[in-house]
Design a protein around this motif. Structure first.
Motif, PDB file in Angstrom:
ATOM      1  N   ALA A  13      99.183  14.918  84.284  1.00 56.04           N
ATOM      2  CA  ALA A  13      97.928  15.477  84.536  1.00 56.04           C
ATOM      3  C   ALA A  13      97.697  16.935  83.779  1.00 56.04           C
ATOM      4  O   ALA A  13      96.635  17.422  83.259  1.00 56.04           O
ATOM      5  CB  ALA A  13      97.598  15.657  85.932  1.00 56.04           C
ATOM      6  N   ILE A  14      98.659  17.709  83.839  1.00 56.26           N
ATOM      7  CA  ILE A  14      98.734  18.899  83.205  1.00 56.26           C
ATOM      8  C   ILE A  14      98.663  18.828  81.454  1.00 56.26           C
ATOM      9  O   ILE A  14      97.689  19.631  81.060  1.00 56.26           O
ATOM     10  CB  ILE A  14      99.906  19.768  83.814  1.00 56.26           C
ATOM     11  CG1 ILE A  14      99.987  20.281  84.928  1.00 56.26           C
ATOM     12  CG2 ILE A  14     100.050  20.934  82.470  1.00 56.26           C
ATOM     13  CD1 ILE A  14     101.245  20.927  85.551  1.00 56.26           C
ATOM     14  N   LEU A  15      99.276  17.941  81.231  1.00 58.58           N
ATOM     15  CA  LEU A  15      99.394  17.696  79.848  1.00 58.58           C
ATOM     16  C   LEU A  15      97.815  17.339  79.451  1.00 58.58           C
ATOM     17  O   LEU A  15      97.107  17.773  78.287  1.00 58.58           O
ATOM     18  CB  LEU A  15     100.317  16.560  79.144  1.00 58.58           C
ATOM     19  CG  LEU A  15     101.747  17.162  79.239  1.00 58.58           C
ATOM     20  CD1 LEU A  15     102.562  16.164  78.888  1.00 58.58           C
ATOM     21  CD2 LEU A  15     101.812  18.165  78.086  1.00 58.58           C
ATOM     22  N   GLN A  16      97.194  16.386  80.045  1.00 58.23           N
ATOM     23  CA  GLN A  16      95.774  16.000  79.704  1.00 58.23           C
ATOM     24  C   GLN A  16      94.976  17.064  79.929  1.00 58.23           C
ATOM     25  O   GLN A  16      93.852  17.196  78.829  1.00 58.23           O
ATOM     26  CB  GLN A  16      95.308  14.970  80.902  1.00 58.23           C
ATOM     27  CG  GLN A  16      96.128  13.584  80.482  1.00 58.23           C
ATOM     28  CD  GLN A  16      95.826  12.588  81.612  1.00 58.23           C
ATOM     29  OE1 GLN A  16      95.153  12.837  82.992  1.00 58.23           O
ATOM     30  NE2 GLN A  16      95.929  11.150  81.210  1.00 58.23           N
ATOM     31  N   SER A  21      91.828  21.112  76.729  1.00 63.23           N
ATOM     32  CA  SER A  21      91.170  22.626  76.724  1.00 63.23           C
ATOM     33  C   SER A  21      91.178  23.221  75.404  1.00 63.23           C
ATOM     34  O   SER A  21      90.722  24.151  74.947  1.00 63.23           O
ATOM     35  CB  SER A  21      91.884  23.316  77.629  1.00 63.23           C
ATOM     36  OG  SER A  21      93.304  23.660  76.999  1.00 63.23           O
ATOM     37  N   GLY A  22      92.048  22.606  74.307  1.00 65.72           N
ATOM     38  CA  GLY A  22      92.267  23.194  73.060  1.00 65.72           C
ATOM     39  C   GLY A  22      92.734  24.415  72.852  1.00 65.72           C
ATOM     40  O   GLY A  22      92.562  25.500  72.168  1.00 65.72           O
ATOM     41  N   GLY A  23      93.630  24.927  73.971  1.00 68.16           N
ATOM     42  CA  GLY A  23      94.302  26.038  74.079  1.00 68.16           C
ATOM     43  C   GLY A  23      93.724  26.999  74.504  1.00 68.16           C
ATOM     44  O   GLY A  23      94.193  28.279  74.370  1.00 68.16           O
ATOM     45  N   GLN A  32      93.888  25.100  88.923  1.00 64.54           N
ATOM     46  CA  GLN A  32      92.614  24.591  89.454  1.00 64.54           C
ATOM     47  C   GLN A  32      92.172  23.335  88.979  1.00 64.54           C
ATOM     48  O   GLN A  32      91.492  22.487  89.709  1.00 64.54           O
ATOM     49  CB  GLN A  32      91.556  25.911  89.262  1.00 64.54           C
ATOM     50  CG  GLN A  32      91.771  27.049  89.806  1.00 64.54           C
ATOM     51  CD  GLN A  32      90.855  28.176  89.547  1.00 64.54           C
ATOM     52  OE1 GLN A  32      90.084  28.047  88.698  1.00 64.54           O
ATOM     53  NE2 GLN A  32      91.074  29.240  90.220  1.00 64.54           N
ATOM     54  N   ALA A  33      92.551  22.919  87.558  1.00 63.18           N
ATOM     55  CA  ALA A  33      91.827  21.905  87.086  1.00 63.18           C
ATOM     56  C   ALA A  33      92.878  20.652  87.725  1.00 63.18           C
ATOM     57  O   ALA A  33      92.004  19.500  87.882  1.00 63.18           O
ATOM     58  CB  ALA A  33      92.161  21.890  85.496  1.00 63.18           C
ATOM     59  N   VAL A  34      93.955  20.690  88.040  1.00 60.58           N
ATOM     60  CA  VAL A  34      94.802  19.680  88.220  1.00 60.58           C
ATOM     61  C   VAL A  34      94.930  19.515  89.990  1.00 60.58           C
ATOM     62  O   VAL A  34      95.572  18.739  90.574  1.00 60.58           O
ATOM     63  CB  VAL A  34      96.132  19.617  87.875  1.00 60.58           C
ATOM     64  CG1 VAL A  34      96.023  19.489  86.193  1.00 60.58           C
ATOM     65  CG2 VAL A  34      96.832  20.856  88.237  1.00 60.58           C
ATOM     66  N   GLY A  35      94.359  20.576  90.670  1.00 59.93           N
ATOM     67  CA  GLY A  35      94.565  20.688  92.036  1.00 59.93           C
ATOM     68  C   GLY A  35      96.033  20.808  92.603  1.00 59.93           C
ATOM     69  O   GLY A  35      96.101  20.485  93.711  1.00 59.93           O
ATOM     70  N   LEU A  65      99.145  22.399  73.434  1.00 57.42           N
ATOM     71  CA  LEU A  65     100.080  21.147  73.312  1.00 57.42           C
ATOM     72  C   LEU A  65     101.330  21.543  72.119  1.00 57.42           C
ATOM     73  O   LEU A  65     100.867  22.591  71.366  1.00 57.42           O
ATOM     74  CB  LEU A  65      99.468  20.133  72.683  1.00 57.42           C
ATOM     75  CG  LEU A  65      98.426  19.167  73.647  1.00 57.42           C
ATOM     76  CD1 LEU A  65      98.039  17.998  72.915  1.00 57.42           C
ATOM     77  CD2 LEU A  65      99.140  18.946  75.011  1.00 57.42           C
ATOM     78  N   GLY A  66     102.533  21.197  72.400  1.00 57.38           N
ATOM     79  CA  GLY A  66     103.562  21.755  71.716  1.00 57.38           C
ATOM     80  C   GLY A  66     103.995  20.787  70.835  1.00 57.38           C
ATOM     81  O   GLY A  66     103.749  19.645  70.516  1.00 57.38           O
ATOM     82  N   ALA A  67     104.907  21.424  69.854  1.00 57.69           N
ATOM     83  CA  ALA A  67     105.308  20.449  68.700  1.00 57.69           C
ATOM     84  C   ALA A  67     106.024  19.273  69.021  1.00 57.69           C
ATOM     85  O   ALA A  67     106.392  18.390  68.315  1.00 57.69           O
ATOM     86  CB  ALA A  67     106.371  21.200  67.852  1.00 57.69           C
TER      87      ALA A  67
END
Length: 242
Positions: A13-16, A21-23, A32-35, A65-67
């Motif tokens: 959920a965090i990754l989504q 968000s585009g960083g 807050q977004a993931v509750g 997002l990371g490498a």
């Protein structure tokens, strides 16, 4: 079959959220977004950071997002990439009057996967399969979006500074001003896949004076052509944000 693993569900959920968000989000916004509680979110982000699935901007504290995740998502079939990009690269060459190249990272190498000749009668050599240095505009774009930017200093003798790569990420394009070949210029923008990860770089090359002004900035009409083409290819690959 056992039920789902809660920590993995939360990490997904965090990754989504980070991808969408585009960083632009920090830990409070993400929690807050993931509750989830801020402490729980921070703990999961630290783990994702350690494995390279997210990166944190040291100046703002925001996550992208990371490498490590990028490398999982860049196994796009080259033939499909060329097929989806061909109409736009052909149009870009015709409109700009310059050669157009599409490149991806293969390991750490910047490899040209598609090349459209400039629309004139001069002798030109097909560059598909060529490996380009990171100092090209294409190389800068690909390295900017594929390498962690967590405040570490670049290795001694690095061809492109961390500061320059950070600037590429902020503005969304890169220039080449004779670093690769004297008098040669370049301009490139990122191409994103369906998940929002950068899977390729699209750009034009030609005489430096015809691509860039006296300050080294891209000429406005050309910049618009290149970024519009990159966005169009991104849409072809399923990236709704362009």
């Amino acid at each position: 079959m056992p039920g789902s693993v809660q920590s993995i569900e939360r990490a997904a959920a965090i990754l989504q959220v980070v991808a969408g968000s585009g960083g632009t989000l920090g830990v409070t916004d993400i929690s807050q977004a993931v509750g989830l509680a801020k402490t729980t979110t921070h703990s999961l982000l630290r783990t994702l950071l350690l494995v390279g699935f997210v990166e944190q901007d040291p100046a703002t504290g925001r996550y992208a997002l990371g490498a490590g995740l990028l490398r999982l998502g860049t196994h796009l079939d080259v033939n499909e990439l060329r097929a989806r990009a061909s109409n736009w690269t052909d149009a870009l060459a015709a409109r700009s009057g310059h050669a157009v190249r599409l490149a991806t990272l293969v390991g750490e190498e910047v490899v040209v996967v598609h090349h459209v000749f400039r629309p004139d009668d001069s002798v030109q050599v097909l560059e598909v399969g060529d490996v380009l240095p990171p100092t090209t505009a294409l190389g800068k774009v690909l390295r900017a979006y594929s390498h962690p930017h967590t405040g570490h200093r670049p290795a001694a003798g690095a061809a492109v500074s961390a500061a320059e790569l950070a600037e590429v990420r902020v503005r969304g394009w890169a220039t080449e001003q004779g670093e690769y070949e004297a008098g040669l210029g370049g301009l490139a923008a990122p191409v994103r896949g369906a998940g929002g990860l950068v899977v390729a770089a699209l750009g034009v090359s030609g005489p430096r004076s015809s691509l860039l002004d006296a300050r080294g900035l891209p000429r406005s009409p050309l910049l618009a052509m290149v970024t519009d083409a990159a966005h169009a290819v991104s849409r072809e690959l399923g990236h709704g944000g362009g």
